[in-house]
Design a protein around this motif. Structure first.
Motif, PDB file in Angstrom:
ATOM      1  N   ARG A  65      40.169  43.360  41.184  1.00  0.00           N
ATOM      2  CA  ARG A  65      39.806  42.230  42.050  1.00  0.00           C
ATOM      3  C   ARG A  65      38.281  42.079  42.129  1.00  0.00           C
ATOM      4  NH1 ARG A  65      42.673  40.708  47.363  1.00  0.00           N
ATOM      5  NH2 ARG A  65      41.712  38.701  47.631  1.00  0.00           N
ATOM      6  N   LEU A  66      37.577  43.186  42.384  1.00  0.00           N
ATOM      7  CA  LEU A  66      36.124  43.159  42.496  1.00  0.00           C
ATOM      8  C   LEU A  66      35.475  42.639  41.215  1.00  0.00           C
ATOM      9  CD1 LEU A  66      33.588  43.903  44.172  1.00  0.00           C
ATOM     10  CD2 LEU A  66      33.710  46.162  43.107  1.00  0.00           C
ATOM     11  N   LEU A  67      35.920  43.162  40.069  1.00  0.00           N
ATOM     12  CA  LEU A  67      35.350  42.734  38.784  1.00  0.00           C
ATOM     13  C   LEU A  67      35.577  41.242  38.543  1.00  0.00           C
ATOM     14  CD1 LEU A  67      36.432  45.772  36.612  1.00  0.00           C
ATOM     15  CD2 LEU A  67      34.075  45.132  37.158  1.00  0.00           C
ATOM     16  N   LEU A  68      36.786  40.787  38.822  1.00  0.00           N
ATOM     17  CA  LEU A  68      37.108  39.388  38.573  1.00  0.00           C
ATOM     18  C   LEU A  68      36.415  38.451  39.569  1.00  0.00           C
ATOM     19  CD1 LEU A  68      40.876  39.669  37.620  1.00  0.00           C
ATOM     20  CD2 LEU A  68      38.900  39.404  36.093  1.00  0.00           C
ATOM     21  N   GLU A  69      36.328  38.865  40.819  1.00  0.00           N
ATOM     22  CA  GLU A  69      35.633  38.029  41.809  1.00  0.00           C
ATOM     23  C   GLU A  69      34.146  37.946  41.500  1.00  0.00           C
ATOM     24  OE1 GLU A  69      36.889  39.641  45.599  1.00  0.00           O
ATOM     25  OE2 GLU A  69      38.613  38.277  45.671  1.00  0.00           O
ATOM     26  N   ARG A  70      33.557  39.040  41.041  1.00  0.00           N
ATOM     27  CA  ARG A  70      32.141  39.016  40.648  1.00  0.00           C
ATOM     28  C   ARG A  70      31.914  38.074  39.473  1.00  0.00           C
ATOM     29  NH1 ARG A  70      30.027  45.285  41.059  1.00  0.00           N
ATOM     30  NH2 ARG A  70      29.885  45.334  43.325  1.00  0.00           N
ATOM     31  N   ALA A  71      32.955  37.908  38.642  1.00  0.00           N
ATOM     32  CA  ALA A  71      32.863  36.997  37.497  1.00  0.00           C
ATOM     33  C   ALA A  71      33.169  35.555  37.909  1.00  0.00           C
ATOM     34  CB  ALA A  71      33.814  37.442  36.396  1.00  0.00           C
ATOM     35  N   GLY A  72      33.438  35.342  39.207  1.00  0.00           N
ATOM     36  CA  GLY A  72      33.625  34.000  39.713  1.00  0.00           C
ATOM     37  C   GLY A  72      35.069  33.540  39.868  1.00  0.00           C
ATOM     38  N   HIS A  73      36.021  34.425  39.640  1.00  0.00           N
ATOM     39  CA  HIS A  73      37.431  34.053  39.734  1.00  0.00           C
ATOM     40  C   HIS A  73      37.965  34.233  41.154  1.00  0.00           C
ATOM     41  CE1 HIS A  73      37.618  33.743  35.400  1.00  0.00           C
ATOM     42  NE2 HIS A  73      37.098  34.943  35.306  1.00  0.00           N
TER      43      HIS A  73
END
Length: 145
Positions: free
Chosen positions: A18-26
């Motif tokens: 979740r953290l990785l994807l949210e940081r990528a803007g998702h």
């Protein structure tokens, strides 16, 4: 960016992905088992589904089968921490099995952040190309590395 559903019984994996994807803007939604994930999948729109194969209750294979019935064009990436072995008599390669049953890609846990993000990008791009192509076969699913 994309709306992504992560279904995994391991809360640490959920939080990390979740953290990785949210940081990528998702935009990311998580579920701890197949039944909860499928319920969310039925009610909300997603661009991509991350699905752990081995979970208590409804496993990833059954969840994937039902998700495909609901929305066959949504790409599914399977993830698993079970080791892949080429030794004869060893457990089957469940990630390969899942891709043969309809997942567009797979990741072996633990995976590197760059591998996760590259998989997401390529799967979303393949799905976008498929949806904008007028020459694709009905029921086609995007394939990505």
């Amino acid at each position: 960016m994309a709306r992504i559903l992560i279904v995994d019984d391991d809360t640490a994996v959920q939080a990390t992905v979740r953290l990785l994807l949210e940081r990528a803007g998702h935009s990311v939604v998580t579920a701890g088992d197949g039944r909860k994930g499928l319920s969310l999948f039925e009610k909300e729109d997603f661009d991509l589904l991350f699905l752990d194969i081995f979970m208590p209750g409804m496993d990833g294979f059954e969840t994937m089968r039902l998700a495909h019935q609901l929305r066959p064009l949504i790409p599914i990436v399977v993830i698993s921490g079970r080791p892949i072995s080429s030794e004869e008599g060893a457990a089957p390669d469940f990630l390969t099995m899942a891709t043969k049953l309809g997942a567009v890609s797979s990741l072996q846990k633990p995976f590197k952040p760059a591998a996760l993000l590259a998989t997401v990008t390529s799967c979303l791009e393949a799905a976008k190309r498929l949806s904008s192509s007028s020459s694709h076969a009905p029921g086609g699913v995007a394939s990505c590395p």
